[in-house]
Write a protein that holds these residues in place. Structure first.
Motif, PDB file in Angstrom:
ATOM      1  N   PRO A  88      43.312  43.765  31.024  1.00 33.49           N
ATOM      2  CA  PRO A  88      41.851  43.696  31.001  1.00 33.49           C
ATOM      3  C   PRO A  88      41.354  42.846  29.838  1.00 33.49           C
ATOM      4  O   PRO A  88      41.814  42.993  28.708  1.00 33.49           O
ATOM      5  CB  PRO A  88      41.446  45.168  30.832  1.00 33.49           C
ATOM      6  CG  PRO A  88      42.556  45.935  31.458  1.00 33.49           C
ATOM      7  CD  PRO A  88      43.802  45.156  31.121  1.00 33.49           C
ATOM      8  N   ASP A 109      38.197  35.339  37.455  1.00 32.90           N
ATOM      9  CA  ASP A 109      39.529  35.213  36.852  1.00 32.90           C
ATOM     10  C   ASP A 109      40.473  34.747  37.956  1.00 32.90           C
ATOM     11  O   ASP A 109      41.195  35.538  38.568  1.00 32.90           O
ATOM     12  CB  ASP A 109      39.930  36.572  36.276  1.00 32.90           C
ATOM     13  CG  ASP A 109      41.208  36.520  35.463  1.00 32.90           C
ATOM     14  OD1 ASP A 109      41.704  35.409  35.200  1.00 32.90           O
ATOM     15  OD2 ASP A 109      41.708  37.601  35.099  1.00 32.90           O
ATOM     16  N   ARG A 114      40.801  38.234  40.591  1.00 33.57           N
ATOM     17  CA  ARG A 114      39.925  39.355  40.283  1.00 33.57           C
ATOM     18  C   ARG A 114      38.642  38.863  39.624  1.00 33.57           C
ATOM     19  O   ARG A 114      38.548  37.724  39.173  1.00 33.57           O
ATOM     20  CB  ARG A 114      40.631  40.353  39.362  1.00 33.57           C
ATOM     21  CG  ARG A 114      40.947  39.791  37.983  1.00 33.57           C
ATOM     22  CD  ARG A 114      41.769  40.749  37.140  1.00 33.57           C
ATOM     23  NE  ARG A 114      42.083  40.177  35.821  1.00 33.57           N
ATOM     24  CZ  ARG A 114      42.859  40.756  34.914  1.00 33.57           C
ATOM     25  NH1 ARG A 114      43.412  41.937  35.175  1.00 33.57           N
ATOM     26  NH2 ARG A 114      43.089  40.170  33.747  1.00 33.57           N
ATOM     27  N   GLN A 116      36.027  40.016  36.493  1.00 36.79           N
ATOM     28  CA  GLN A 116      35.911  40.859  35.308  1.00 36.79           C
ATOM     29  C   GLN A 116      34.474  40.829  34.800  1.00 36.79           C
ATOM     30  O   GLN A 116      33.804  39.798  34.855  1.00 36.79           O
ATOM     31  CB  GLN A 116      36.868  40.399  34.203  1.00 36.79           C
ATOM     32  CG  GLN A 116      38.343  40.510  34.572  1.00 36.79           C
ATOM     33  CD  GLN A 116      39.233  40.462  33.350  1.00 36.79           C
ATOM     34  OE1 GLN A 116      39.191  41.353  32.504  1.00 36.79           O
ATOM     35  NE2 GLN A 116      40.054  39.432  33.249  1.00 36.79           N
ATOM     36  N   LYS A 127      36.799  45.709  35.963  1.00 41.83           N
ATOM     37  CA  LYS A 127      37.366  44.637  36.784  1.00 41.83           C
ATOM     38  C   LYS A 127      37.531  45.151  38.207  1.00 41.83           C
ATOM     39  O   LYS A 127      37.591  46.363  38.450  1.00 41.83           O
ATOM     40  CB  LYS A 127      38.712  44.161  36.231  1.00 41.83           C
ATOM     41  CG  LYS A 127      39.794  45.232  36.195  1.00 41.83           C
ATOM     42  CD  LYS A 127      41.069  44.700  35.575  1.00 41.83           C
ATOM     43  CE  LYS A 127      42.125  45.788  35.441  1.00 41.83           C
ATOM     44  NZ  LYS A 127      42.651  46.234  36.737  1.00 41.83           N
TER      45      LYS A 127
END
Length: 408
Positions: A88, A109, A114, A116, A127
């Motif tokens: 993270p 990302d 993903r 965030q 996330k």
């Protein structure tokens, strides 16, 4: 008799005093008027001791040179956060960045598949995502925006769809599939929401930009898979508009109005549309209905030139910021394409960049946030002398080479 004489003397004294005061007052007004006339003769302006509130005259406004100087100011480095990794708060080639109305920061990302979310100060909040094609999964998210309704739109590039989420990562809907029809996509990248609720999507692999309007329905209906045209939940009149008639699939070229692998899209304060035409190394401007207006840029590294322009953003003053990715810099223009300033060079130090892509304006501060892709970080630049946010700077170690960056 004595009393009468005394009374008469008093009256005469009062009369002489009043006459003297009157003459003195007239003299003072005369002197004041003379003084005002003297000032007017020197400055060419009449002065009012109690002037009414009026619009400043042209002579009182800043000169064109002063305004030009202000426009060419270069924002300075304020802070940065992120480094290479999968934990993270870490990134793997982040391509997109967006800011909500409260200053929270959202990052695509990309190679970690993903999204965030961070606080305005860059502290990790949450996330969501993960490699795949299910509703809560992503495959190379390239870019994202946050609307005034706090809906996060994401271009799920390799899944050829647009995903929408709440700010907490809950799925709202998914739209599109691979194809050339209206509402279908081939490797979508940039996106922006107009004031009248149209979502402009850079359908990069099809060399076009689509103008769409989503009418959201219940989540359980959306969960059918979104493989059919009906699942797009968009009425026909919202699909067949003049913009989409002009931007047909694979109208690829370098003529005015044509595109070659477009990347980013943004709006001017008047609602006109700016598109970074990446492989043509230029920015093009269109009307909301898709009529070509003008273009600027060409391949090069001189001021006003580009080497694969990608991200684009416009601030409330109408200043245009473009990520000149191949030249590792940000360029600043008027909406007519007049070059104003540039900053950045290849590196990982303060004010340096490595293949910047996404760019966003923080409406709460006026700061510029840049997805510094090759350095796996988000960088904040500011015009404020004392930045609203000042975080410790750390020098990341670039881990991504140009040839390893996500490409189409």
């Amino acid at each position: 008799m004595k009393v009468f004489k005394s009374f008469t003397v008093c009256l005469l004294l009062v009369f002489f005093l009043c006459t003297a005061c009157s003459k003195l007052k007239q003299t003072n007004f005369s002197v004041l008027s003379s003084l005002k006339e003297k000032i007017a003769s020197i400055t060419g302006r009449r002065h009012n001791l109690n002037p009414p509130l009026t619009t400043p005259s042209p002579a009182e406004l800043p000169s064109s040179k002063t305004i030009e100087k202000q426009l060419k100011i270069i924002p300075r480095f304020a802070s940065s956060f992120g480094e290479a990794g999968v934990l993270p708060g870490e990134f793997a080639s982040p391509l997109g960045v967006a800011v909500d109305s409260e200053g929270n920061i959202f990052v695509a990302d990309t190679q970690n598949n993903r999204i965030q979310k961070f606080s305005p100060g860059g502290e990790f909040l949450l996330k969501w995502g993960g490699l795949g094609s299910d509703l809560r999964q992503l495959c190379s998210p390239y870019n994202l925006i946050v609307t005034s309704e706090n809906i996060v739109y994401v271009t799920d590039n390799m899944n050829n769809r647009i995903m929408s989420f709440t700010e907490d990562g809950a799925v709202v809907a998914a739209k599109g599939n691979d194809g050339t029809g209206i509402g279908q996509f081939h490797q979508p990248i940039g996106l922006a929401m107009s004031e009248d609720g149209y979502l402009f999507v850079v359908d990069s692999g099809n060399c076009r930009v689509q103008k769409l309007k989503f009418s959201y329905i219940e989540d359980n209906v959306a969960a059918r898979g979104f493989s059919s045209q009906e699942s797009l939940t968009m009425p026909g009149e919202e699909l067949n508009n003049s913009w989409n008639e002009k931007f047909t699939p694979w109208n690829k070229g370098d003529n005015p109005g044509q595109l070659d692998t477009p990347w980013g899209v943004a709006f001017t304060p008047e609602g006109e549309v700016l598109i970074t035409d990446m492989k043509n190394h230029r920015v093009q401007r269109f009307s909301p209905d898709g009529d070509y207006i003008l273009q600027w840029g060409a391949l090069g590294d001189k001021p006003g030139k580009f080497n694969f322009p990608t991200g684009i953003a416009v601030d409330k003053e109408g200043i245009v910021y473009v990520s000149d990715t191949g030249n590792n810099r940000i360029e600043k223009f008027t909406i007519d394409g007049e070059f104003l300033a540039e900053w950045g060079k290849l590196g990982s130090g303060i004010g340096e960049l490595c293949k910047p892509h996404g760019i966003a304006i923080d409406s709460t501060t006026g700061d510029i946030l840049v997805a510094d892709t090759g350095n796996n970080r988000i960088v904040r630049f500011t015009y404020h002398k004392k930045p609203f946010l000042q975080l410790p700077f750390h020098r990341p170690t670039p881990t991504v080479k140009q040839e390893e960056l996500p490409t189409i």
